[in-house]
Design a protein around this motif. Sequence first.
Motif, mmCIF file in Angstrom:
data_model
loop_
_atom_site.group_PDB
_atom_site.id
_atom_site.type_symbol
_atom_site.label_atom_id
_atom_site.label_comp_id
_atom_site.label_asym_id
_atom_site.label_seq_id
_atom_site.Cartn_x
_atom_site.Cartn_y
_atom_site.Cartn_z
ATOM 1 N N ARG A 112 32.686 84.567 12.181
ATOM 2 C CA ARG A 112 32.035 83.289 12.449
ATOM 3 C C ARG A 112 32.128 83.018 13.943
ATOM 4 N NH1 ARG A 112 34.690 79.332 7.816
ATOM 5 N NH2 ARG A 112 33.427 80.045 6.037
ATOM 6 N N GLY A 113 31.087 82.420 14.486
ATOM 7 C CA GLY A 113 31.152 82.135 15.907
ATOM 8 C C GLY A 113 30.028 81.257 16.386
ATOM 9 N N ILE A 114 30.132 80.854 17.643
ATOM 10 C CA ILE A 114 29.102 80.052 18.284
ATOM 11 C C ILE A 114 28.801 80.626 19.658
ATOM 12 C CG2 ILE A 114 29.678 77.914 17.058
ATOM 13 C CD1 ILE A 114 31.096 76.961 19.589
ATOM 14 N N LEU A 157 32.388 82.263 21.297
ATOM 15 C CA LEU A 157 33.643 82.529 20.593
ATOM 16 C C LEU A 157 33.333 83.148 19.253
ATOM 17 C CD1 LEU A 157 34.406 80.372 18.071
ATOM 18 C CD2 LEU A 157 34.686 78.817 19.977
ATOM 19 N N ASN A 158 34.264 83.955 18.764
ATOM 20 C CA ASN A 158 34.113 84.605 17.464
ATOM 21 C C ASN A 158 35.454 84.565 16.735
ATOM 22 O OD1 ASN A 158 32.441 86.576 15.652
ATOM 23 N ND2 ASN A 158 34.434 87.557 15.890
ATOM 24 N N ARG A 159 35.406 84.226 15.470
ATOM 25 C CA ARG A 159 36.608 84.224 14.632
ATOM 26 C C ARG A 159 36.408 85.217 13.494
ATOM 27 N NH1 ARG A 159 38.036 82.394 18.562
ATOM 28 N NH2 ARG A 159 38.931 80.356 19.039
ATOM 29 N N ASN A 160 37.336 86.153 13.421
ATOM 30 C CA ASN A 160 37.238 87.245 12.457
ATOM 31 C C ASN A 160 38.349 87.110 11.423
ATOM 32 O OD1 ASN A 160 38.468 90.102 11.747
ATOM 33 N ND2 ASN A 160 36.288 90.433 12.125
ATOM 34 N N LYS A 161 38.037 87.393 10.166
ATOM 35 C CA LYS A 161 39.052 87.324 9.111
ATOM 36 C C LYS A 161 38.778 88.373 8.045
ATOM 37 C CE LYS A 161 41.458 84.134 5.993
ATOM 38 N NZ LYS A 161 41.551 82.745 5.481
ATOM 39 N N VAL A 162 39.856 89.047 7.632
ATOM 40 C CA VAL A 162 39.762 90.009 6.539
ATOM 41 C C VAL A 162 39.925 89.252 5.229
ATOM 42 C CG1 VAL A 162 40.717 92.110 5.523
ATOM 43 C CG2 VAL A 162 40.710 91.816 8.011
ATOM 44 N N ILE A 163 38.840 89.127 4.493
ATOM 45 C CA ILE A 163 38.861 88.379 3.228
ATOM 46 C C ILE A 163 39.372 89.250 2.093
ATOM 47 C CG2 ILE A 163 37.479 87.022 1.606
ATOM 48 C CD1 ILE A 163 37.674 85.798 4.370
ATOM 49 N N GLU A 164 38.955 90.505 2.078
ATOM 50 C CA GLU A 164 39.279 91.373 0.944
ATOM 51 C C GLU A 164 39.267 92.826 1.403
ATOM 52 O OE1 GLU A 164 37.198 92.634 -3.326
ATOM 53 O OE2 GLU A 164 36.491 90.885 -2.216
ATOM 54 N N LEU A 165 40.183 93.628 0.846
ATOM 55 C CA LEU A 165 40.171 95.074 1.030
ATOM 56 C C LEU A 165 39.994 95.730 -0.333
ATOM 57 C CD1 LEU A 165 43.059 95.457 3.658
ATOM 58 C CD2 LEU A 165 40.599 95.596 4.078
ATOM 59 N N ALA A 166 40.276 97.002 -0.407
ATOM 60 C CA ALA A 166 40.182 97.680 -1.698
ATOM 61 C C ALA A 166 41.210 97.115 -2.670
ATOM 62 C CB ALA A 166 40.388 99.177 -1.510
ATOM 63 N N GLU A 167 40.917 97.181 -3.937
ATOM 64 C CA GLU A 167 41.803 96.621 -4.968
ATOM 65 C C GLU A 167 43.183 97.269 -4.887
ATOM 66 O OE1 GLU A 167 41.999 96.047 -9.845
ATOM 67 O OE2 GLU A 167 40.250 96.973 -8.873
ATOM 68 N N GLY A 168 44.196 96.408 -4.796
ATOM 69 C CA GLY A 168 45.567 96.895 -4.727
ATOM 70 C C GLY A 168 45.997 97.345 -3.345
ATOM 71 N N LEU A 169 45.123 97.195 -2.359
ATOM 72 C CA LEU A 169 45.439 97.621 -1.005
ATOM 73 C C LEU A 169 45.765 96.401 -0.163
ATOM 74 C CD1 LEU A 169 45.521 100.055 0.994
ATOM 75 C CD2 LEU A 169 43.140 99.526 1.546
#
Length: 346
Positions: free
Chosen positions: A80-82, A106-118
Amino acid sequence: HSINTGGNVNFNTTAPFSELEPEKTTSVEVGTEWRFFGSRLEFDFTYYNTNTKNQLFTLDAPSGSQYTQYYVNAGNIRNRGIEIMLSGTPVLTESFRWKTGLNYSLNRNKVIELAEGLGYFIVSGASSNAYTMRLEVGGSFGDLYGYKFLRDEQGNISYDAKGMPIKDDSDYQKIGNTSPKFNLGWQNTLSYKNFSLYFLIDGRFGGDVLSLTQSDLDQYGVSKTSGDARLNGGVMFHGKKIEDVQGFYNIVGGRSGVSEHYIYSATNIRLRELSLGYTLPNSVLKENSFIKNIEIAFIGRNLFFFKNDAPYDPDGTLSTGNSLQGVDVFGMPTNRSFGINLKANF
């Protein structure tokens, strides 16, 4: 499988992946653009939100499997960013014009999900270096992990019987993130009759970089920092003076040392570009000449820093790969360049 020149069979160590799916990115972007006073004042604003899914991960196969690794499509990383641009012409006369502009992003980065169980994914292996980059659910792209000093429950650094700080080599811990909090640029063009002056000052604010170059040089005792420490009779470290300079840098320096000690602020402000140009007057050109306009300009790029706390250019990178962003390992120094530009219109 394949057969090498000696006639031996090379077995694949990674399982075939017949269900490969393309990486998908969905993006939403909104913006507005305004012009005032005959375009003497301009304003642009953009907001974006992107989600990238189905990244390709290489995972370790279960014990006893025919292969050592296998692939999966998974993950969800959000950005997300502007972006804001404000420009204008504060002064405009018959012979003089000043045009200026500010660019902010500006940019905001976030890891929402990885592989299952990882829980996390190693972007780059540490090998002999005291750092690694990895993606962790809830973390961000550009997270740096490395070794820290051993600390007590109050967060104070622990020392051994000789008064040396102790390295905590139990596991990698987060030591920083390479992404800037925001970027800001200021560009100006001043024109007077046939002369024009342009300069661009830009800055990267926030973020961290790791210098393994400095770490290695310190351990070998050939850096300015270690030389100054010897001249001063010791290393000033968190308010105390450690007289055994070599012993100190043998602990914290080197590629397997305390990487936390070699994290620097990536904030830097520089004169990115400066140019001075002159347009030849029409009287110089013959009326019947097929050349209608000639402009000559002297240009300098990356001239100097107004501010930089890191021992190298924080914007420099060893590779376009993800594993070396924000990490310096004996990279080439940034170049300052000068040139002449000749422009002709026919």
